[in-house]
Design a protein around this motif. Structure first.
Motif, PDB file in Angstrom:
ATOM      1  N   GLY A 278       0.819  -1.211   0.000  1.00 48.48           N
ATOM      2  CA  GLY A 278       0.000   0.000   0.000  1.00 48.48           C
ATOM      3  C   GLY A 278       0.846   1.251   0.000  1.00 48.48           C
ATOM      4  N   TYR A 279       1.913   1.254   0.820  1.00 45.54           N
ATOM      5  CA  TYR A 279       2.813   2.403   0.833  1.00 45.54           C
ATOM      6  C   TYR A 279       3.531   2.555  -0.511  1.00 45.54           C
ATOM      7  CZ  TYR A 279       2.360   2.509   5.979  1.00 45.54           C
ATOM      8  OH  TYR A 279       1.890   2.595   7.260  1.00 45.54           O
ATOM      9  N   PHE A 280       3.907   1.421  -1.118  1.00 40.97           N
ATOM     10  CA  PHE A 280       4.644   1.467  -2.380  1.00 40.97           C
ATOM     11  C   PHE A 280       3.815   2.108  -3.490  1.00 40.97           C
ATOM     12  CE2 PHE A 280       7.562  -2.341  -1.285  1.00 40.97           C
ATOM     13  CZ  PHE A 280       8.354  -1.501  -0.519  1.00 40.97           C
ATOM     14  N   ASN A 281       2.483   2.132  -3.330  1.00 44.39           N
ATOM     15  CA  ASN A 281       1.666   2.845  -4.306  1.00 44.39           C
ATOM     16  C   ASN A 281       2.118   4.295  -4.416  1.00 44.39           C
ATOM     17  OD1 ASN A 281      -0.988   3.476  -5.832  1.00 44.39           O
ATOM     18  ND2 ASN A 281      -1.025   4.881  -4.097  1.00 44.39           N
ATOM     19  N   SER A 282       2.446   4.898  -3.272  1.00 50.02           N
ATOM     20  CA  SER A 282       2.918   6.278  -3.270  1.00 50.02           C
ATOM     21  C   SER A 282       4.279   6.402  -3.939  1.00 50.02           C
ATOM     22  CB  SER A 282       2.995   6.809  -1.830  1.00 50.02           C
ATOM     23  OG  SER A 282       1.719   6.778  -1.224  1.00 50.02           O
ATOM     24  N   THR A 283       5.050   5.319  -3.921  1.00 49.91           N
ATOM     25  CA  THR A 283       6.340   5.296  -4.605  1.00 49.91           C
ATOM     26  C   THR A 283       6.149   5.139  -6.101  1.00 49.91           C
ATOM     27  OG1 THR A 283       7.270   4.191  -2.650  1.00 49.91           O
ATOM     28  CG2 THR A 283       8.604   4.187  -4.655  1.00 49.91           C
ATOM     29  N   PHE A 284       5.188   4.308  -6.495  1.00 47.91           N
ATOM     30  CA  PHE A 284       5.006   3.988  -7.905  1.00 47.91           C
ATOM     31  C   PHE A 284       4.358   5.114  -8.704  1.00 47.91           C
ATOM     32  CE2 PHE A 284       4.613  -0.668  -6.434  1.00 47.91           C
ATOM     33  CZ  PHE A 284       5.987  -0.824  -6.485  1.00 47.91           C
ATOM     34  N   ASN A 285       3.543   5.949  -8.042  1.00 50.09           N
ATOM     35  CA  ASN A 285       2.818   6.978  -8.786  1.00 50.09           C
ATOM     36  C   ASN A 285       3.735   7.837  -9.663  1.00 50.09           C
ATOM     37  OD1 ASN A 285       0.398   6.101  -7.762  1.00 50.09           O
ATOM     38  ND2 ASN A 285       0.155   7.764  -6.298  1.00 50.09           N
ATOM     39  N   PRO A 286       4.815   8.435  -9.128  1.00 56.00           N
ATOM     40  CA  PRO A 286       5.692   9.235  -9.996  1.00 56.00           C
ATOM     41  C   PRO A 286       6.366   8.401 -11.081  1.00 56.00           C
ATOM     42  CG  PRO A 286       6.097   9.719  -7.681  1.00 56.00           C
ATOM     43  CD  PRO A 286       5.232   8.501  -7.721  1.00 56.00           C
ATOM     44  N   ILE A 287       6.656   7.127 -10.796  1.00 54.99           N
ATOM     45  CA  ILE A 287       7.264   6.256 -11.800  1.00 54.99           C
ATOM     46  C   ILE A 287       6.292   6.030 -12.952  1.00 54.99           C
ATOM     47  CG2 ILE A 287       8.196   3.946 -12.227  1.00 54.99           C
ATOM     48  CD1 ILE A 287       9.110   3.906  -9.310  1.00 54.99           C
ATOM     49  N   GLY A 290       6.196   9.059 -15.015  1.00 51.76           N
ATOM     50  CA  GLY A 290       7.405   9.130 -15.825  1.00 51.76           C
ATOM     51  C   GLY A 290       7.347   8.231 -17.047  1.00 51.76           C
ATOM     52  N   MET A 291       6.700   7.073 -16.920  1.00 53.52           N
ATOM     53  CA  MET A 291       6.596   6.149 -18.044  1.00 53.52           C
ATOM     54  C   MET A 291       5.601   6.637 -19.089  1.00 53.52           C
ATOM     55  SD  MET A 291       6.828   2.281 -16.495  1.00 53.52           S
ATOM     56  CE  MET A 291       5.333   2.451 -15.507  1.00 53.52           C
ATOM     57  N   PHE A 292       4.516   7.287 -18.648  1.00 52.56           N
ATOM     58  CA  PHE A 292       3.421   7.612 -19.546  1.00 52.56           C
ATOM     59  C   PHE A 292       3.386   9.075 -19.983  1.00 52.56           C
ATOM     60  CE2 PHE A 292       1.975   3.609 -17.935  1.00 52.56           C
ATOM     61  CZ  PHE A 292       1.194   3.080 -18.938  1.00 52.56           C
ATOM     62  N   TYR A 293       3.992   9.960 -19.219  1.00 49.83           N
ATOM     63  CA  TYR A 293       3.876  11.383 -19.511  1.00 49.83           C
ATOM     64  C   TYR A 293       5.224  11.975 -19.899  1.00 49.83           C
ATOM     65  CZ  TYR A 293      -0.809  11.453 -17.464  1.00 49.83           C
ATOM     66  OH  TYR A 293      -2.126  11.226 -17.205  1.00 49.83           O
ATOM     67  N   PRO A 294       5.398  12.380 -21.168  1.00 46.17           N
ATOM     68  CA  PRO A 294       6.655  13.041 -21.555  1.00 46.17           C
ATOM     69  C   PRO A 294       6.906  14.318 -20.772  1.00 46.17           C
ATOM     70  CG  PRO A 294       5.426  12.329 -23.501  1.00 46.17           C
ATOM     71  CD  PRO A 294       4.515  12.135 -22.319  1.00 46.17           C
ATOM     72  N   TRP A 295       5.829  15.057 -20.428  1.00 50.88           N
ATOM     73  CA  TRP A 295       6.034  16.310 -19.694  1.00 50.88           C
ATOM     74  C   TRP A 295       6.704  16.075 -18.358  1.00 50.88           C
ATOM     75  CZ3 TRP A 295       4.103  16.582 -14.865  1.00 50.88           C
ATOM     76  CH2 TRP A 295       2.944  15.870 -14.547  1.00 50.88           C
ATOM     77  N   PHE A 296       6.432  14.912 -17.740  1.00 50.57           N
ATOM     78  CA  PHE A 296       7.050  14.627 -16.446  1.00 50.57           C
ATOM     79  C   PHE A 296       8.558  14.433 -16.617  1.00 50.57           C
ATOM     80  CE2 PHE A 296       8.576  11.745 -13.162  1.00 50.57           C
ATOM     81  CZ  PHE A 296       8.102  12.345 -12.018  1.00 50.57           C
ATOM     82  N   ARG A 297       8.951  13.712 -17.655  1.00 56.83           N
ATOM     83  CA  ARG A 297      10.377  13.471 -17.894  1.00 56.83           C
ATOM     84  C   ARG A 297      11.103  14.776 -18.231  1.00 56.83           C
ATOM     85  NH1 ARG A 297       7.906   9.044 -20.473  1.00 56.83           N
ATOM     86  NH2 ARG A 297       8.147   9.951 -22.562  1.00 56.83           N
TER      87      ARG A 297
END
Length: 336
Positions: A278-287, A290-297
């Motif tokens: 459950g905590y790792f969900n908060s870790t995965f969100n930015p990842i 990063g995978m789906f949004y070019p603007w984030f990268r």
């Protein structure tokens, strides 16, 4: 002198050796303890930094400041607070099976844990509403999802979890009827959240099942409508692609969040596994962003390279594929 065996734990130890009625420690080998600390500290640092990038990106770049991203900004703030206030102390408790931080902070920590996790799923619920209008009713999206509407979403997402978590834990309504059980397991160094049958059901309904059901229903409807439109039109416009990608991305975020709740009654170590998933969900969100949004990268590169400290960097274009040259020219003008 013989070296200690790092693979075999010593005899039974207690959380507080000099305190009567101290809880026993969870005995693990030194190798297991070091491995768990490395993994959990890594997750905490990644959660802090990843969500901090999201917060800085949306707060700094004007192009990202629209209703959907304000919800994402608030959710990233929730995840960032979780990594600062909840995860480090849960790490020690999960590994040592001891609570060293006092009874009052135990209650505060439990409140923050419930509040932030509930706030996250409320955000995901309202983001699914936003996606519904963006995909299923795009003509009315700009008049339905406005800044005042987003402010209401954010007020609900934060106020209800705060009152629910702190009110429940500090009023101890969740302990009514469990006094004998609490007395039987009570020891110094214990910090667990116990629910009676009534509040166990209500808490699960308020914090998970109700918003989770709403999200699942909305996303099922969105994908049904999207497939129907695709068949009728025979093609997908660039705007539809962006909306579809956003919807799929946030569906993955929701799925990562929902997964740890599939089991509630487990042994301690297995419970900790689900807790940290459950905590790792908060870790995965930015990842995931990063995978789906070019603007984030692009925003990440600008933050890492210090570009955001240039004058007018907040107006740079993060979306168009051909903006690289114009951005470079603009940066050159900034530098000189």
């Amino acid at each position: 002198m013989n070296s200690p065996d790092i693979y075999n734990p010593p005899e039974l130890q207690f959380c507080f050796a000099l305190v009567n009625n101290s809880c026993p420690r969870n005995m693990r080998s030194m190798l297991s303890v070091c491995t768990m600390y490395i993994v959990m500290i890594g997750a905490i640092v990644m959660t802090m930094l990843g969500n901090l990038v999201v917060i800085i990106s949306i707060a700094h770049f004007k192009q990202l400041q629209h209703p959907t991203n304000f919800l994402i900004l608030s959710m990233a703030t929730t995840d960032f607070l979780l990594s600062c206030v909840v995860m480090p102390f849960s790490m020690v408790r999960s590994i040592e099976s001891c609570w060293y931080f006092g009874d009052l902070f135990c209650k505060v920590h439990s409140c923050c844990d419930i509040m932030l996790c509930t706030t996250s799923i409320f955000h995901l619920c309202f983001i699914s509403v936003d996606r519904y209008y963006a995909v299923c009713d795009p003509l009315h999206y700009v008049i339905k999802i406005t800044i005042p509407v987003i402010e209401v979403f954010l007020l609900i997402s934060w106020s209800i979890p705060i009152f629910f978590a702190f009110g429940l834990v500090f009023s101890e309504l969740n302990l009514i009827g469990t006094e004998d059980f609490v007395a039987a397991i009570d020891c110094t160094g214990l910090c667990i959240l116990i629910f009676n049958k009534l509040w166990g059901v209500l808490a699960s309904f308020i914090a998970f099942f109700l918003p989770g059901t709403v999200m699942v229903g909305i996303y099922v409807h969105i994908f049904t409508v999207a497939r129907k439109h695709a068949r009728q039109i025979g093609m997908v416009l660039s705007r539809d692609k962006l909306e579809s990608k956003a919807t799929k991305t946030l569906s993955i975020v929701m799925g990562v969040f929902v997964y740890p709740f599939i089991n509630f009654t487990t042994p301690e170590d297995l419970y900790n596994v689900f807790l940290w998933l459950g905590y790792f969900n908060s870790t995965f969100n930015p990842i995931i962003y990063g995978m789906f949004y070019p603007w984030f990268r692009k925003a990440l590169r600008m933050i890492v390279t210090g570009t955001i400290f240039h004058p007018d960097s907040s107006t740079l274009n993060l979306f168009l594929s051909g903006e690289g040259t114009s951005n470079k020219k603009k940066l050159c003008r900034m530098a000189y």
